[in-house]
Scaffold this motif. Structure first.
Motif, PDB file in Angstrom:
ATOM      1  N   ILE A  63       4.332   6.158  -5.783  1.00 51.64           N
ATOM      2  CA  ILE A  63       4.430   6.154  -7.249  1.00 51.64           C
ATOM      3  C   ILE A  63       3.811   7.415  -7.864  1.00 51.64           C
ATOM      4  CG2 ILE A  63       3.673   4.953  -9.343  1.00 51.64           C
ATOM      5  CD1 ILE A  63       4.146   2.327  -7.835  1.00 51.64           C
ATOM      6  N   PRO A  64       2.578   7.810  -7.508  1.00 50.39           N
ATOM      7  CA  PRO A  64       2.037   9.048  -8.095  1.00 50.39           C
ATOM      8  C   PRO A  64       2.809  10.304  -7.680  1.00 50.39           C
ATOM      9  CG  PRO A  64       0.260   7.718  -7.234  1.00 50.39           C
ATOM     10  CD  PRO A  64       1.534   7.082  -6.783  1.00 50.39           C
ATOM     11  N   VAL A  65       3.318  10.343  -6.444  1.00 47.81           N
ATOM     12  CA  VAL A  65       4.099  11.503  -6.016  1.00 47.81           C
ATOM     13  C   VAL A  65       5.390  11.586  -6.818  1.00 47.81           C
ATOM     14  CG1 VAL A  65       5.438  12.446  -4.094  1.00 47.81           C
ATOM     15  CG2 VAL A  65       3.101  11.688  -3.715  1.00 47.81           C
ATOM     16  N   PHE A  66       6.071  10.464  -6.982  1.00 46.55           N
ATOM     17  CA  PHE A  66       7.298  10.447  -7.768  1.00 46.55           C
ATOM     18  C   PHE A  66       7.025  10.843  -9.219  1.00 46.55           C
ATOM     19  CE2 PHE A  66      10.365   8.146 -10.463  1.00 46.55           C
ATOM     20  CZ  PHE A  66      11.529   8.725 -10.012  1.00 46.55           C
ATOM     21  N   ALA A  67       5.960  10.316  -9.804  1.00 48.43           N
ATOM     22  CA  ALA A  67       5.610  10.659 -11.187  1.00 48.43           C
ATOM     23  C   ALA A  67       5.293  12.152 -11.311  1.00 48.43           C
ATOM     24  CB  ALA A  67       4.425   9.820 -11.660  1.00 48.43           C
ATOM     25  N   GLY A  68       4.612  12.704 -10.315  1.00 47.66           N
ATOM     26  CA  GLY A  68       4.303  14.136 -10.341  1.00 47.66           C
ATOM     27  C   GLY A  68       5.541  15.003 -10.238  1.00 47.66           C
ATOM     28  N   VAL A  69       6.481  14.615  -9.387  1.00 51.50           N
ATOM     29  CA  VAL A  69       7.726  15.378  -9.254  1.00 51.50           C
ATOM     30  C   VAL A  69       8.533  15.312 -10.551  1.00 51.50           C
ATOM     31  CG1 VAL A  69       9.951  15.415  -8.054  1.00 51.50           C
ATOM     32  CG2 VAL A  69       7.838  15.204  -6.752  1.00 51.50           C
ATOM     33  N   VAL A  70       8.614  14.143 -11.161  1.00 52.10           N
ATOM     34  CA  VAL A  70       9.338  14.000 -12.424  1.00 52.10           C
ATOM     35  C   VAL A  70       8.675  14.834 -13.515  1.00 52.10           C
ATOM     36  CG1 VAL A  70       9.922  12.356 -14.258  1.00 52.10           C
ATOM     37  CG2 VAL A  70      10.336  11.766 -11.876  1.00 52.10           C
ATOM     38  N   LEU A  71       7.352  14.790 -13.587  1.00 56.13           N
ATOM     39  CA  LEU A  71       6.628  15.576 -14.575  1.00 56.13           C
ATOM     40  C   LEU A  71       6.844  17.074 -14.357  1.00 56.13           C
ATOM     41  CD1 LEU A  71       4.583  15.525 -16.937  1.00 56.13           C
ATOM     42  CD2 LEU A  71       2.792  15.705 -15.226  1.00 56.13           C
ATOM     43  N   LEU A  72       6.816  17.512 -13.118  1.00 56.65           N
ATOM     44  CA  LEU A  72       7.043  18.918 -12.800  1.00 56.65           C
ATOM     45  C   LEU A  72       8.462  19.341 -13.166  1.00 56.65           C
ATOM     46  CD1 LEU A  72       5.624  21.363 -11.553  1.00 56.65           C
ATOM     47  CD2 LEU A  72       6.572  20.665  -9.356  1.00 56.65           C
ATOM     48  N   GLN A 118       0.811  -1.230   0.000  1.00 58.08           N
ATOM     49  CA  GLN A 118       0.000   0.000   0.000  1.00 58.08           C
ATOM     50  C   GLN A 118       0.843   1.280   0.000  1.00 58.08           C
ATOM     51  OE1 GLN A 118      -3.385   0.592  -0.084  1.00 58.08           O
ATOM     52  NE2 GLN A 118      -3.518  -1.549  -0.687  1.00 58.08           N
ATOM     53  N   GLU A 119       2.068   1.237   0.525  1.00 61.75           N
ATOM     54  CA  GLU A 119       2.897   2.438   0.558  1.00 61.75           C
ATOM     55  C   GLU A 119       3.173   2.965  -0.845  1.00 61.75           C
ATOM     56  OE1 GLU A 119       4.625  -0.572   2.019  1.00 61.75           O
ATOM     57  OE2 GLU A 119       3.182  -0.239   3.634  1.00 61.75           O
ATOM     58  N   TYR A 120       3.282   2.058  -1.793  1.00 64.00           N
ATOM     59  CA  TYR A 120       3.565   2.452  -3.164  1.00 64.00           C
ATOM     60  C   TYR A 120       2.380   3.149  -3.835  1.00 64.00           C
ATOM     61  CZ  TYR A 120       7.810  -0.296  -2.840  1.00 64.00           C
ATOM     62  OH  TYR A 120       9.032  -0.782  -2.473  1.00 64.00           O
TER      63      TYR A 120
END
Length: 80
Positions: A52-61, A46-48
């Motif tokens: 995963i969405p936070v990491f994807a958002g930071v990379v996208l930003l 569940q931690e992922y």
């Protein structure tokens, strides 16, 4: 060309729908399923679900900031 565009659109729609369904099931329904149930083996911990969405958002930003910065630098060089 129109047929290829429709095929790509259909593929993107099906991909996003399957990701949305998987993520929704993972986040909303899976916490209510027993931990020893066989369906648990198809999902990450569940931690992922947050990481995963936070990491994807930071990379996208980051990519967005780099793109805007490069466009601003190129437009500044054209003026000079």
């Amino acid at each position: 060309m129109e047929l290829a565009d429709r095929a790509v659109g259909l593929l993107l729609t099906l991909t996003s729908l399957s990701i949305f369904t998987y993520y929704t099931f993972w986040v909303i329904i899976l916490p209510f399923v027993d931990s020893d149930h066989f369906i648990q083996q198809y999902f990450l911990p569940q931690e992922y679900a947050i990481l995963i969405p936070v990491f994807a958002g930071v990379v996208l930003l980051c990519f967005l900031c780099i793109f805007i910065g490069s466009v601003m630098l190129k437009s500044k060089k054209k003026k000079a």
